[in-house]
Design an enzyme around this catalytic site. Sequence first.
Site, PDB file in Angstrom:
ATOM      1  N   ASP A  66      -4.568  17.762  -2.365  1.00 26.85           N
ATOM      2  CA  ASP A  66      -5.997  18.117  -2.529  1.00 26.85           C
ATOM      3  C   ASP A  66      -6.389  17.483  -1.469  1.00 26.85           C
ATOM      4  O   ASP A  66      -5.346  16.488  -0.635  1.00 26.85           O
ATOM      5  CB  ASP A  66      -6.938  18.460  -3.470  1.00 26.85           C
ATOM      6  CG  ASP A  66      -8.127  19.170  -3.968  1.00 26.85           C
ATOM      7  OD1 ASP A  66      -8.390  20.022  -3.300  1.00 26.85           O
ATOM      8  OD2 ASP A  66      -9.372  17.652  -3.972  1.00 26.85           O
ATOM      9  N   TYR A  68      -8.601  15.164   0.990  1.00 27.14           N
ATOM     10  CA  TYR A  68      -9.714  14.078   1.066  1.00 27.14           C
ATOM     11  C   TYR A  68     -11.252  14.893   0.944  1.00 27.14           C
ATOM     12  O   TYR A  68     -11.524  15.916   2.088  1.00 27.14           O
ATOM     13  CB  TYR A  68      -9.933  13.435   1.583  1.00 27.14           C
ATOM     14  CG  TYR A  68      -8.099  12.364   2.161  1.00 27.14           C
ATOM     15  CD1 TYR A  68      -8.278  11.397   1.148  1.00 27.14           C
ATOM     16  CD2 TYR A  68      -7.884  12.231   3.567  1.00 27.14           C
ATOM     17  CE1 TYR A  68      -7.335  10.686   1.208  1.00 27.14           C
ATOM     18  CE2 TYR A  68      -6.489  11.837   3.590  1.00 27.14           C
ATOM     19  CZ  TYR A  68      -6.598  11.134   2.037  1.00 27.14           C
ATOM     20  OH  TYR A  68      -4.681  10.149   2.363  1.00 27.14           O
ATOM     21  N   PHE A  87      -2.372  13.677   3.162  1.00 30.73           N
ATOM     22  CA  PHE A  87      -2.399  12.441   3.751  1.00 30.73           C
ATOM     23  C   PHE A  87      -2.667  11.848   4.655  1.00 30.73           C
ATOM     24  O   PHE A  87      -2.957   9.772   4.707  1.00 30.73           O
ATOM     25  CB  PHE A  87      -1.410  10.961   3.100  1.00 30.73           C
ATOM     26  CG  PHE A  87       0.006  11.393   1.897  1.00 30.73           C
ATOM     27  CD1 PHE A  87      -0.554  11.309   1.029  1.00 30.73           C
ATOM     28  CD2 PHE A  87       0.398  12.291   1.856  1.00 30.73           C
ATOM     29  CE1 PHE A  87      -0.146  11.431  -0.424  1.00 30.73           C
ATOM     30  CE2 PHE A  87       0.922  12.985   0.691  1.00 30.73           C
ATOM     31  CZ  PHE A  87       1.139  12.508  -0.625  1.00 30.73           C
ATOM     32  N   HIS A 196       3.873   9.223  -7.372  1.00 27.70           N
ATOM     33  CA  HIS A 196       3.194   9.232  -5.671  1.00 27.70           C
ATOM     34  C   HIS A 196       2.685   8.448  -5.515  1.00 27.70           C
ATOM     35  O   HIS A 196       2.359   6.742  -6.032  1.00 27.70           O
ATOM     36  CB  HIS A 196       1.950   9.635  -7.408  1.00 27.70           C
ATOM     37  CG  HIS A 196       0.723  10.600  -6.133  1.00 27.70           C
ATOM     38  ND1 HIS A 196       0.064   9.830  -5.002  1.00 27.70           N
ATOM     39  CD2 HIS A 196       0.169  11.601  -5.558  1.00 27.70           C
ATOM     40  CE1 HIS A 196      -1.131  10.242  -4.680  1.00 27.70           C
ATOM     41  NE2 HIS A 196      -0.770  11.403  -4.734  1.00 27.70           N
TER      42      HIS A 196
END
Length: 230
Positions: A66, A68, A87, A196
């Site tokens: 998703d 930020y 990321f 993760h």
Amino acid sequence: MIPKTLHKEWVELLADEFDKPYFTYIIKQYALAKSHATIFPPSDKTFHALNLTPPSRVRIVILGQDPYHGSKMIDGIEVPQAMGLSFSVPKGVAIPPSLRNIYKELESSLGVLAPSHGDLSAWAHRGALLLNAILSVEKHKAASHRHFGWENFSDAIISKLSKQYQGIVFMLWGNYARKKAVLIDSSKHCIIEAAHPSPLAQGFVGSGVFLQAQNALQAMGKEPFDWSLI
């Protein structure tokens, strides 16, 4: 409805997706959301990952979940964290904890020094598709666009890359990303799974995922990937 800003190679690869009911629904829901709220990333960055890395240049896929949903004021201007790349955050925005762990793993396994910023655009230009499964979010509301149907679209991207190309390294970090392994033909591509990189998870730092990626590319007769950002 074909997005006007989408790279022509992706338009060709995904041509049969744009007329499907789920994509029409995405467009309608996005327009509705944008009419009454601030949406991240900015609309010109919704397909940023695809535009920076056309399918013929994809060597690595790093899947996020998703965008930020936060932002930062820089010189009186609100700068979203989300920039359309998984990321990644724009220069000047604090490096998120997950990305800090990504940098730690890069340095410990490959000796790649961490930069002072979180902008991963250089990776995208070199062939790393930094794809989020969900391509938009409402400001300050995590996962608020999960119901739009974006995952149908990102699943199609992964499936078509798997079918039409070969020798791609797919980096699936965390349980959510790992579920996408069923979309990938492992006889043609390399799938690298790990925890993760979030500090809330355990096991990413020390996993050797970047060394595995380099070894996989070499085994497939390809050049190592340049992970440097300095």
